[in-house]
Write a protein that holds these residues in place. Structure first.
Motif, PDB file in Angstrom:
ATOM      1  N   ARG A 194      -0.044   5.339 -13.338  1.00 41.76           N
ATOM      2  CA  ARG A 194      -1.354   5.452 -12.715  1.00 41.76           C
ATOM      3  C   ARG A 194      -2.097   4.095 -12.771  1.00 41.76           C
ATOM      4  NH1 ARG A 194      -5.579   4.413 -11.192  1.00 41.76           N
ATOM      5  NH2 ARG A 194      -7.429   5.649 -10.853  1.00 41.76           N
ATOM      6  N   PHE A 230      -8.236   5.351  -3.176  1.00 40.09           N
ATOM      7  CA  PHE A 230      -7.252   5.847  -4.148  1.00 40.09           C
ATOM      8  C   PHE A 230      -7.917   6.695  -5.234  1.00 40.09           C
ATOM      9  CE2 PHE A 230      -4.249   3.056  -2.091  1.00 40.09           C
ATOM     10  CZ  PHE A 230      -3.021   3.696  -2.287  1.00 40.09           C
ATOM     11  N   LEU A 288       0.845  -1.210   0.000  1.00 40.03           N
ATOM     12  CA  LEU A 288       0.000   0.000   0.000  1.00 40.03           C
ATOM     13  C   LEU A 288       0.872   1.248   0.000  1.00 40.03           C
ATOM     14  CD1 LEU A 288      -2.963  -0.842   2.415  1.00 40.03           C
ATOM     15  CD2 LEU A 288      -2.951  -0.763  -0.089  1.00 40.03           C
ATOM     16  N   HIS A 291      -0.738   1.152 -12.861  1.00 37.62           N
ATOM     17  CA  HIS A 291      -0.105   0.113 -12.049  1.00 37.62           C
ATOM     18  C   HIS A 291      -0.774  -0.019 -10.677  1.00 37.62           C
ATOM     19  CE1 HIS A 291       3.991  -0.077 -14.336  1.00 37.62           C
ATOM     20  NE2 HIS A 291       3.082  -0.831 -14.879  1.00 37.62           N
ATOM     21  N   ILE A 292      -1.344   1.079 -10.183  1.00 35.16           N
ATOM     22  CA  ILE A 292      -1.919   1.041  -8.827  1.00 35.16           C
ATOM     23  C   ILE A 292      -3.035  -0.002  -8.719  1.00 35.16           C
ATOM     24  CG2 ILE A 292      -3.047   2.394  -7.001  1.00 35.16           C
ATOM     25  CD1 ILE A 292      -1.471   4.852  -8.218  1.00 35.16           C
ATOM     26  N   TRP A 322       3.757   1.500  -1.331  1.00 33.11           N
ATOM     27  CA  TRP A 322       4.273   1.674  -2.702  1.00 33.11           C
ATOM     28  C   TRP A 322       3.202   2.212  -3.639  1.00 33.11           C
ATOM     29  CZ3 TRP A 322       8.863   2.736  -3.829  1.00 33.11           C
ATOM     30  CH2 TRP A 322       9.947   2.187  -3.117  1.00 33.11           C
ATOM     31  N   CYS A 323       1.935   1.832  -3.411  1.00 33.99           N
ATOM     32  CA  CYS A 323       0.873   2.404  -4.254  1.00 33.99           C
ATOM     33  C   CYS A 323       0.859   3.934  -4.129  1.00 33.99           C
ATOM     34  CB  CYS A 323      -0.491   1.834  -3.866  1.00 33.99           C
ATOM     35  SG  CYS A 323      -0.733   0.141  -4.426  1.00 33.99           S
ATOM     36  N   ILE A 338      -1.619  -3.555  -8.783  1.00 29.75           N
ATOM     37  CA  ILE A 338      -1.036  -4.001  -7.506  1.00 29.75           C
ATOM     38  C   ILE A 338      -2.154  -4.349  -6.523  1.00 29.75           C
ATOM     39  CG2 ILE A 338       0.322  -3.270  -5.475  1.00 29.75           C
ATOM     40  CD1 ILE A 338       1.923  -1.407  -7.427  1.00 29.75           C
ATOM     41  N   LEU A 339      -3.147  -3.471  -6.437  1.00 25.50           N
ATOM     42  CA  LEU A 339      -4.250  -3.699  -5.485  1.00 25.50           C
ATOM     43  C   LEU A 339      -4.992  -4.991  -5.828  1.00 25.50           C
ATOM     44  CD1 LEU A 339      -5.640  -0.057  -5.084  1.00 25.50           C
ATOM     45  CD2 LEU A 339      -4.212  -1.330  -3.456  1.00 25.50           C
ATOM     46  N   TRP A 372       3.763   5.229  -6.087  1.00 24.79           N
ATOM     47  CA  TRP A 372       3.435   5.156  -7.522  1.00 24.79           C
ATOM     48  C   TRP A 372       2.543   6.347  -7.911  1.00 24.79           C
ATOM     49  CZ3 TRP A 372       5.775   0.351  -7.048  1.00 24.79           C
ATOM     50  CH2 TRP A 372       6.182  -0.301  -8.222  1.00 24.79           C
ATOM     51  N   CYS A 407      -4.884   4.380   4.512  1.00 23.81           N
ATOM     52  CA  CYS A 407      -4.511   3.015   4.087  1.00 23.81           C
ATOM     53  C   CYS A 407      -4.316   2.114   5.300  1.00 23.81           C
ATOM     54  CB  CYS A 407      -3.221   3.039   3.267  1.00 23.81           C
ATOM     55  SG  CYS A 407      -3.440   3.590   1.567  1.00 23.81           S
TER      56      CYS A 407
END
Length: 349
Positions: A133, A157, A85, A135-136, A87-88, A139-140, A91, A209
């Protein structure tokens, strides 16, 4: 993995380890048929833009989650998820900065050329921003899809991204070339820009988060959001102050808010405190690149003792924030907020 509940440097090492895992997953994302060229491009773009900053926002998610767990040791899985989270958020920050630098036609960022200034990149950086944008949610989806709070994270987010982009818009339309008018600048405008452009994603998002991951409903924590927004505003006022009065060796950059006609807290306060004569000078010389113009503005800042005005603001803000924090019913949440305040109070850089 490094010691999961160890020192700050261990935590940082663990956090960077999670970056490598996420990057490798993204570079093998099954939704796209990769070629060597595309994989190399994205890897270089990620390494250039994502992990280079201070990582404060990302690390704050882990710190906050630990404090919410009130001293219980975190499992490896919890450390990994809190890091993911974090890293999100990094990012998200990278996505905004890549595009911001193009809009501002900036030259350097974090001591190296802006990504769009790198040979062969140019305006491909716009698409790279879009990829960052995107990538978030990748990942989630990969790590949180099975969690009961998955939709809350997506929602969070999306909400914060919208608020940040809208804050950036107010900032940009306020400084349109050819429409420079100091009389537009006021404390409420400064507050709105900062609240939306910076405070939501830098202060509220990391704690939100951690709260979501700890099973909390964000609707029950509106007051936490308010305290963190106030902290974000206090942080930005410090930033505006350091841009003018900080030592470049300490802050790592030479401030240009005066030249850039920024709606800085300093100029807003100067307009409040100066006489007619001084106001004329501000109107005439603010937002000009010539060092002689800048010197005239700084001279007025000194004449009206803006450093004293700032010191007063700093102590009052600290008292107000501490009061709001101590009024919070949960000791664990108090600790999270105090740790944030401790990191920024009286900072020099």
């Amino acid at each position: 993995m490094a010691n999961k509940n160890g020192t700050t440097s261990d935590l940082r090492a663990t956090f960077l380890g999670v970056y490598s895992v996420l990057k490798s997953e993204l570079l093998n994302d099954p939704a796209f048929e990769w070629t060597d060229d595309s994989r190399q491009w994205v890897e270089r773009m990620l390494d250039y833009n994502v992990p280079g900053g201070k990582l404060n926002r990302g690390l704050s998610v882990i710190d906050s989650y630990k404090l919410l767990k009130e001293g219980k040791d975190l499992s490896e899985d919890e450390v990994f998820l809190a890091s993911a989270l974090g890293w999100c958020i990094e990012w998200l920050q990278a996505y905004f900065l890549v595009l911001d630098d193009i809009m501002d036609n900036s030259h350097t960022r974090r001591g190296q050329p802006c990504w769009f200034k790198v040979p062969k990149v140019g305006l491909i950086a716009v698409n790279d921003g879009i990829i960052l944008r995107n990538h978030i949610p990748r990942i989630l989806k990969r790590h949180f899809r099975g969690k009961p709070y998955y939709v809350d994270l997506l929602d969070l987010f999306n909400e914060v991204e919208f608020q940040t982009a809208s804050g950036q818009m107010i900032d940009l339309i306020t400084t349109i070339e050819g429409e420079k008018d100091l009389s537009k600048y006021s404390l409420p405008l400064h507050r709105r820009i900062v609240q939306y452009k910076t405070a939501y994603y830098s202060f509220y998002l990391p704690v939100a988060c951690a709260l979501v991951m700890a099973g909390e409903n964000l609707d029950n924590h509106v007051n936490v959001k308010e305290v963190l927004i106030d902290m974000g505003i206090y942080f930005q006022v410090q930033d505006d102050y350091l841009d003018c009065f900080g030592e470049p060796e300490k802050i790592g950059k030479i401030g240009t808010d005066i030249e850039d006609f920024k709606c800085s807290w300093l100029v807003v306060k100067a307009l409040e405190h100066c006489n007619e004569e001084q106001k004329k000078i501000l109107f005439e010389h603010y937002g000009k690149a010539d060092p002689a113009d800048v010197a005239k503005i700084k001279a007025i800042y000194n004449e009206i003792n803006l450093q004293g005005v700032f010191a007063d603001f700093e102590s009052k803000s600290y008292e107000k924030l501490t009061g709001s924090i101590e009024a919070h019913p949960s000791k664990a949440v108090q600790e999270v907020l105090k740790s944030f305040l401790g990191k920024i109070y009286k900072r020099q850089k």
